[in-house]
Design a protein around this motif. Structure first.
Motif: not given
Length: 140
Positions: A64, A73, A84
């Motif tokens: 992400a 992330g 993610a």
């Protein structure tokens, strides 16, 4: 909150549903299955879909992006332990395969797998229904 069996039965009410499963993606173990399975081998189906889910969840390419485009992330070892990736969609000429990651209270990766007939199913509506089901699913 509905359990695995209730959510699987609800998943089969989605237009075009051919099969559904809740699978632990690190081991490939099916926690529950309903409907049809490809080649009549439920263990192989669970293991193969778990391999796809694991690949998507662990790849940095799918991490992400945080606010402003930073790669928060991006490190799978950091953060809250949840992948993610929210879901994975695979389309074929005849079917849709939806894998939706489920948040759990314990340290495990679980996803919901929904197999749809492409002629009867609506991918957008199935994705919304699957998201809602996964949000209500009680894994204890």
């Amino acid at each position: 909150m509905p359990g695995i069996d209730e959510c699987l039965l609800e998943a089969m009410t989605v237009n075009g549903a051919r099969g559904a499963a809740v699978i632990e993606w690190t081991s490939g173990l099916a926690l529950g299955m309903v409907g049809e399975v490809r080649d009549e081998d439920p263990e192989a189906t669970a293991a193969e879909t778990a391999e796809l889910a694991r690949m998507a969840a662990e790849q940095r390419a799918f991490a992400a992006l945080g606010p402003g485009g930073d790669k928060s992330g991006a490190d799978p070892d950091e953060g809250d332990g949840e992948p993610a990736v929210e879901d994975v969609i695979v389309t074929t000429r005849t079917c849709y395969h939806l894998l939706r990651f489920v948040e759990t209270a314990f340290d495990s990766g679980v996803f919901f797998y929904l197999w749809l007939d492409r002629r009867e199913g609506n991918l957008a509506l199935a994705r919304i229904r699957l998201r809602d089901m996964c949000g209500r699913l009680a894994l204890i």
